[in-house]
Design an enzyme around this catalytic site. Structure first.
Site, PDB file in Angstrom:
ATOM      1  N   ASN A  61       0.882  -1.179   0.000  1.00  0.00           N
ATOM      2  CA  ASN A  61       0.000   0.000   0.000  1.00  0.00           C
ATOM      3  C   ASN A  61       0.914   1.222   0.000  1.00  0.00           C
ATOM      4  OD1 ASN A  61      -1.809   2.048   0.485  1.00  0.00           O
ATOM      5  ND2 ASN A  61      -2.330   1.395   2.574  1.00  0.00           N
ATOM      6  N   LYS A 110       0.160   4.287  -0.248  1.00  0.00           N
ATOM      7  CA  LYS A 110      -0.429   5.508   0.342  1.00  0.00           C
ATOM      8  C   LYS A 110      -0.149   6.700  -0.580  1.00  0.00           C
ATOM      9  CE  LYS A 110      -0.149   3.241   4.753  1.00  0.00           C
ATOM     10  NZ  LYS A 110      -0.051   3.310   6.197  1.00  0.00           N
ATOM     11  N   HIS A 134      -9.607   1.464   4.775  1.00  0.00           N
ATOM     12  CA  HIS A 134      -8.325   1.611   5.468  1.00  0.00           C
ATOM     13  C   HIS A 134      -8.504   2.573   6.639  1.00  0.00           C
ATOM     14  CE1 HIS A 134      -4.197   2.647   6.391  1.00  0.00           C
ATOM     15  NE2 HIS A 134      -3.856   1.515   5.793  1.00  0.00           N
ATOM     16  N   GLU A 142      -6.771   4.882   7.751  1.00  0.00           N
ATOM     17  CA  GLU A 142      -6.465   6.299   7.462  1.00  0.00           C
ATOM     18  C   GLU A 142      -7.649   6.976   6.772  1.00  0.00           C
ATOM     19  OE1 GLU A 142      -2.659   5.597   5.608  1.00  0.00           O
ATOM     20  OE2 GLU A 142      -1.848   5.046   7.566  1.00  0.00           O
ATOM     21  N   GLU A 200      -5.762  -4.983  10.476  1.00  0.00           N
ATOM     22  CA  GLU A 200      -4.701  -4.013  10.729  1.00  0.00           C
ATOM     23  C   GLU A 200      -4.984  -3.273  12.040  1.00  0.00           C
ATOM     24  OE1 GLU A 200      -2.587  -2.799   6.848  1.00  0.00           O
ATOM     25  OE2 GLU A 200      -4.311  -1.498   7.067  1.00  0.00           O
ATOM     26  N   GLY A 218       2.295   1.903  10.958  1.00  0.00           N
ATOM     27  CA  GLY A 218       3.306   2.955  10.884  1.00  0.00           C
ATOM     28  C   GLY A 218       4.000   3.243  12.207  1.00  0.00           C
ATOM     29  N   SER A 222       3.105  -2.434  10.413  1.00  0.00           N
ATOM     30  CA  SER A 222       4.548  -2.538  10.647  1.00  0.00           C
ATOM     31  C   SER A 222       5.144  -3.885  10.216  1.00  0.00           C
ATOM     32  CB  SER A 222       4.883  -2.236  12.106  1.00  0.00           C
ATOM     33  OG  SER A 222       4.529  -0.889  12.411  1.00  0.00           O
TER      34      SER A 222
HETATM   35  P1  PGA Z   1       2.664   0.091   7.732  1.00  0.00           P
HETATM   36  O1  PGA Z   1       1.233   0.374   7.093  1.00  0.00           O
HETATM   37  O2  PGA Z   1       3.171  -1.197   7.131  1.00  0.00           O
HETATM   38  O3  PGA Z   1       3.505   1.271   7.323  1.00  0.00           O
HETATM   39  O4  PGA Z   1       2.476  -0.018   9.202  1.00  0.00           O
HETATM   40  C1  PGA Z   1       0.314  -0.656   6.871  1.00  0.00           C
HETATM   41  C2  PGA Z   1      -0.965  -0.116   6.276  1.00  0.00           C
HETATM   42  O5  PGA Z   1      -1.365   0.993   6.648  1.00  0.00           O
HETATM   43  O6  PGA Z   1      -1.606  -0.764   5.413  1.00  0.00           O
END
Ligand code: PGA
Length: 264
Positions: free
Chosen positions: A16, A18, A101, A103, A173, A179, A219
């Site tokens: 992903n 982003k 997601h 976010e 997630e 993150g 992560s």
């Molecule tokens: P990350 O993000 O691997 O940077 O923690 C995962 C995601 O948001 O899908």
């Protein structure tokens, strides 16, 4: 005992991106990634920004890399300035879309009713769907994880038939792991994935639950991916930060091979 290929289900490794990368960077990344020979049981996806779907799909053509989007509109067409429809991303070359997601849920106030509409918008095309769910740290500490996930799954997939459900992959997630550098422990991941599968088993059918791919995200890095993929109810990984480096992402894809060598 050396573990054999533990599952006939292919592991799905999805990046992903982003809001990162440019078209030139995307083309270079995909051309390099297309050269690596993935383990035969690994499916690879890249969820790219809207502007990169067409060039990324063109570069990925003939490779095993699927290109997808990170969101779609809940509407199919019309007066929705700035929105992008499910049909538009298919037209640009996407074969899958991430919906829900965290976010989007947090930064754009997307609730489960809206996510349900987006799922139906995606189902009106041939898109595969990666539905993201997850609890906050506070919810986990209060022992609410299962209740939160149950509510998300049931509302997000309201009026989805068992047949349509086959086009949905669930990505677990936990918000506190995204993150943050804090990955959920293997025990937390396995217990939660098992719960998700049992919920789908009772709400849909044993066959639907059996066939459901459940990805873990939060992560994921090259040094923890083999351990995560070895868990019985983990069918793949959704990778954010580590999918921006072709080197790290390739190592995560090859973790599946390392996993086969894990002694259990
Ligand atoms: P990350 O993000 O691997 O940077 O923690 C995962 C995601 O948001 O899908």
């Amino acid at each position: 005992m050396i573990e054999e290929l533990k599952s006939i289900k292919p592991a799905q490794i999805v990046g992903n991106w982003k809001m990162n990368m440019t078209i030139i960077e995307a083309r270079a990344f995909i051309s390099t990634l297309a050269l690596i020979k993935p383990a035969e049981v690994t499916k690879i996806g890249l969820a790219v920004p809207f502007t990169m779907i067409a060039p990324a799909s063109e570069t990925a053509r003939g490779s095993v890399i699927a290109i997808g989007a990170q969101d779609i509109s809940a509407h199919l067409q019309g007066a929705h300035t700035g929105d992008i429809s499910s049909q538009m991303i298919v037209d640009a070359g996407a074969s899958f879309v991430i919906i829900g997601h965290s976010e989007r849920r947090l930064q754009h106030h997307e609730d489960d009713a809206l996510i349900n509409k987006k799922i139906h918008a995606a189902l009106s095309t041939r898109l595969q769907i990666i539905l993201c769910i997850g609890e906050t740290l506070e919810q986990r500490e209060k022992g609410l994880t299962e209740e939160v996930l149950k509510n998300q799954i049931l509302v997000d997939t309201k009026d989805v038939s068992a047949d349509q459900f086959q086009r949905i992959v669930i990505a677990y997630e936990p918000l506190w792991a995204i993150g943050s550098g804090k990955t959920a422990t293997p025990d937390q991941v396995q217990t939660t994935h098992r719960y998700i599968r049992s919920l789908v088993n009772s709400a849909w059918s044993p066959e639907t639950a059996q066939g459901l791919a459940i990805l873990y995200g939060g992560s994921v890095r090259e040094d923890n991916s083999a351990q995560l993929l070895a868990l019985p109810d983990v069918n793949g990984l959704l990778v954010g930060g580590a999918s921006l480096s072709v080197d790290s992402f390739s190592k995560i894809i090859h973790a599946r091979e390392a996993e086969k060598k894990i002694v259990i």
